[in-house]
Design an enzyme around this catalytic site. Structure first.
Site, PDB file in Angstrom:
ATOM      1  N   HIS A  73       0.901  -1.123  -0.269  1.00 50.46           N
ATOM      2  CA  HIS A  73       0.125  -0.082   0.060  1.00 50.46           C
ATOM      3  C   HIS A  73       0.851   1.283   0.023  1.00 50.46           C
ATOM      4  O   HIS A  73       0.485   2.099  -0.631  1.00 50.46           O
ATOM      5  CB  HIS A  73      -0.825   0.013   1.255  1.00 50.46           C
ATOM      6  CG  HIS A  73      -1.847  -1.040   1.329  1.00 50.46           C
ATOM      7  ND1 HIS A  73      -2.175  -1.858   2.314  1.00 50.46           N
ATOM      8  CD2 HIS A  73      -2.769  -1.368   0.442  1.00 50.46           C
ATOM      9  CE1 HIS A  73      -3.215  -2.915   2.310  1.00 50.46           C
ATOM     10  NE2 HIS A  73      -3.514  -2.509   0.972  1.00 50.46           N
ATOM     11  N   LYS A 109     -15.355  -8.838   5.860  1.00 50.16           N
ATOM     12  CA  LYS A 109     -14.036  -9.405   5.779  1.00 50.16           C
ATOM     13  C   LYS A 109     -13.457  -9.729   7.313  1.00 50.16           C
ATOM     14  O   LYS A 109     -12.189 -10.447   7.470  1.00 50.16           O
ATOM     15  CB  LYS A 109     -12.787  -8.525   5.121  1.00 50.16           C
ATOM     16  CG  LYS A 109     -12.880  -8.418   3.770  1.00 50.16           C
ATOM     17  CD  LYS A 109     -11.915  -7.694   3.087  1.00 50.16           C
ATOM     18  CE  LYS A 109     -11.412  -8.059   2.031  1.00 50.16           C
ATOM     19  NZ  LYS A 109     -10.220  -7.012   1.470  1.00 50.16           N
ATOM     20  N   ARG A 165      -1.826  -5.416  -8.964  1.00 48.96           N
ATOM     21  CA  ARG A 165      -0.392  -6.197  -8.479  1.00 48.96           C
ATOM     22  C   ARG A 165      -0.456  -7.268  -9.772  1.00 48.96           C
ATOM     23  O   ARG A 165       0.598  -7.659 -10.117  1.00 48.96           O
ATOM     24  CB  ARG A 165      -0.784  -6.875  -7.200  1.00 48.96           C
ATOM     25  CG  ARG A 165      -0.637  -5.933  -5.981  1.00 48.96           C
ATOM     26  CD  ARG A 165      -1.133  -6.706  -5.009  1.00 48.96           C
ATOM     27  NE  ARG A 165      -2.589  -7.098  -4.879  1.00 48.96           N
ATOM     28  CZ  ARG A 165      -3.323  -7.504  -4.242  1.00 48.96           C
ATOM     29  NH1 ARG A 165      -2.682  -8.212  -3.231  1.00 48.96           N
ATOM     30  NH2 ARG A 165      -4.466  -8.236  -4.454  1.00 48.96           N
ATOM     31  N   SER A 186      -2.777  -7.939   2.604  1.00 50.83           N
ATOM     32  CA  SER A 186      -2.967  -8.010   3.967  1.00 50.83           C
ATOM     33  C   SER A 186      -3.193  -9.308   4.671  1.00 50.83           C
ATOM     34  O   SER A 186      -2.656  -9.647   5.815  1.00 50.83           O
ATOM     35  CB  SER A 186      -4.243  -6.869   4.541  1.00 50.83           C
ATOM     36  OG  SER A 186      -3.807  -5.583   3.937  1.00 50.83           O
TER      37      SER A 186
HETATM   38  N1  COA Z   1      -0.147  -3.556  -2.174  1.00 49.71           N
HETATM   39  C1  COA Z   1      -0.661  -4.664  -1.199  1.00 49.71           C
HETATM   40  N2  COA Z   1      -1.671  -5.229  -0.985  1.00 49.71           N
HETATM   41  C2  COA Z   1      -2.599  -4.701  -1.682  1.00 49.71           C
HETATM   42  C3  COA Z   1      -2.547  -3.975  -2.825  1.00 49.71           C
HETATM   43  C4  COA Z   1      -1.158  -3.428  -3.110  1.00 49.71           C
HETATM   44  N3  COA Z   1      -0.602  -2.614  -3.800  1.00 49.71           N
HETATM   45  N4  COA Z   1      -3.498  -3.604  -3.821  1.00 49.71           N
HETATM   46  C5  COA Z   1      -4.433  -4.514  -3.049  1.00 49.71           C
HETATM   47  N5  COA Z   1      -3.956  -5.234  -2.047  1.00 49.71           N
HETATM   48  C6  COA Z   1      -4.699  -6.117  -1.450  1.00 49.71           C
HETATM   49  C7  COA Z   1      -5.195  -5.677  -0.076  1.00 49.71           C
HETATM   50  O1  COA Z   1      -4.123  -5.779   0.976  1.00 49.71           O
HETATM   51  C8  COA Z   1      -6.516  -6.679   0.445  1.00 49.71           C
HETATM   52  O2  COA Z   1      -5.837  -7.886   0.710  1.00 49.71           O
HETATM   53  P1  COA Z   1      -6.761  -8.716   1.881  1.00 49.71           P
HETATM   54  O3  COA Z   1      -8.005  -9.027   0.850  1.00 49.71           O
HETATM   55  O4  COA Z   1      -6.023  -9.818   2.065  1.00 49.71           O
HETATM   56  O5  COA Z   1      -7.296  -7.858   3.057  1.00 49.71           O
HETATM   57  C9  COA Z   1      -6.850  -6.817  -1.179  1.00 49.71           C
HETATM   58  O6  COA Z   1      -5.547  -6.606  -1.724  1.00 49.71           O
HETATM   59  C10 COA Z   1      -8.045  -6.206  -1.843  1.00 49.71           C
HETATM   60  O7  COA Z   1      -8.349  -5.203  -0.846  1.00 49.71           O
HETATM   61  P2  COA Z   1      -8.457  -3.592  -0.910  1.00 49.71           P
HETATM   62  O8  COA Z   1      -7.858  -3.215  -1.918  1.00 49.71           O
HETATM   63  O9  COA Z   1      -8.317  -3.127   0.448  1.00 49.71           O
HETATM   64  O10 COA Z   1      -9.944  -3.698  -1.492  1.00 49.71           O
HETATM   65  P3  COA Z   1     -11.167  -4.167  -0.975  1.00 49.71           P
HETATM   66  O11 COA Z   1     -11.821  -5.280  -1.857  1.00 49.71           O
HETATM   67  O12 COA Z   1     -11.145  -4.780   0.661  1.00 49.71           O
HETATM   68  O13 COA Z   1     -12.037  -2.949  -0.770  1.00 49.71           O
HETATM   69  C11 COA Z   1     -13.368  -1.187  -1.632  1.00 49.71           C
HETATM   70  C12 COA Z   1     -12.721  -2.510  -1.692  1.00 49.71           C
HETATM   71  C13 COA Z   1     -13.574  -0.859  -0.114  1.00 49.71           C
HETATM   72  C14 COA Z   1     -12.441  -0.013  -2.170  1.00 49.71           C
HETATM   73  C15 COA Z   1     -14.771  -1.347  -2.445  1.00 49.71           C
HETATM   74  O14 COA Z   1     -15.647  -2.432  -1.872  1.00 49.71           O
HETATM   75  C16 COA Z   1     -15.502   0.039  -2.085  1.00 49.71           C
HETATM   76  O15 COA Z   1     -15.549   0.816  -2.845  1.00 49.71           O
HETATM   77  N6  COA Z   1     -16.630  -0.228  -1.245  1.00 49.71           N
HETATM   78  C17 COA Z   1     -17.447   0.887  -0.776  1.00 49.71           C
HETATM   79  C18 COA Z   1     -18.732   0.404  -1.191  1.00 49.71           C
HETATM   80  C19 COA Z   1     -19.118   0.880  -2.749  1.00 49.71           C
HETATM   81  O16 COA Z   1     -18.851   1.946  -3.043  1.00 49.71           O
HETATM   82  N7  COA Z   1     -19.416  -0.242  -3.564  1.00 49.71           N
HETATM   83  C20 COA Z   1     -19.638  -0.016  -4.964  1.00 49.71           C
HETATM   84  C21 COA Z   1     -18.390  -0.231  -5.745  1.00 49.71           C
HETATM   85  S1  COA Z   1     -18.633  -0.270  -7.383  1.00 49.71           S
END
Ligand code: COA
Length: 161
Positions: free
Chosen positions: A18, A42, A92, A130
């Protein structure tokens, strides 16, 4: 126009992957807001307040003009309330592509004035997530190369028993 960018996610916890995206995103926008979703589905290890605090500490140590905030509900609606116009996301591996394409397309449908910008994760960050960090920490493995010293300390405290 001032570009206010958001980097949304769960950040449970914030990792060096991140931080790679945050560092580079800060060059693309004038002000960066790390938006942290509760993501209760989650079952996060860290509370929302703790995840915000950890992200704030990282921003300070990177000396970046930004802040961390929690948000609930639709991302684009929250962005409108804070006047943000760019979503930054990291890619990634090819496996991230389909999910990110779907979310970016849906967000553009909901808010055509908001752009999503993707940054390719730097070499060395492609494999970080994560969940993996938490799994390694839970088995008392070394996560020093994956998270900051501060996050490592918090993980150790969580899995001390
Ligand atoms: N480096 C390290 N880890 C990374 C990364 C990077 N560059 N990019 C993504 N990840 C990992 C994260 O650690 C996470 O790991 P985990 O699943 O083991 O916890 C995973 O990739 C993806 O998670 P994250 O990037 O945190 O996204 P998410 O899917 O948890 O969250 C939101 C996505 C919150 C942004 C999205 O659901 C959202 O916008 N929600 C709000 C509701 C909404 O508007 N919904 C409509 C969307 S169309």
């Amino acid at each position: 126009m001032k570009r206010i960018g958001v980097y949304p996610g769960t950040f449970d916890p914030i990792t060096k992957g991140h931080l790679d995206i945050i560092r580079r995103a800060s060059r693309v926008v004038d002000h960066l807001v790390i938006l942290i979703a509760p993501s209760t589905k989650k079952k996060p290890l860290f509370s929302l307040e703790k995840r915000i605090e950890l992200a704030e500490i990282e921003l300070k140590s990177l000396n970046i003009s930004g802040e961390a905030q929690g948000f609930d509900g639709l991302l684009v609606e929250h962005m409108r309330t804070i006047g943000a116009n760019v979503i930054l996301r990291g890619l990634r591996a090819i496996s991230d592509y389909e999910y990110e394409l779907q979310i970016a397309s849906m967000n553009r449908c909901l808010a055509p004035e908001i752009e999503t910008i993707f940054l390719m994760a730097s070499e060395g960050s492609h494999f970080i997530s994560s969940s993996l960090v938490k799994e390694i920490a839970s088995f008392k493995g070394d996560v020093g190369h994956l998270v900051s010293d501060n996050v490592e300390k918090e993980l150790k405290a969580c899995f001390a028993a």
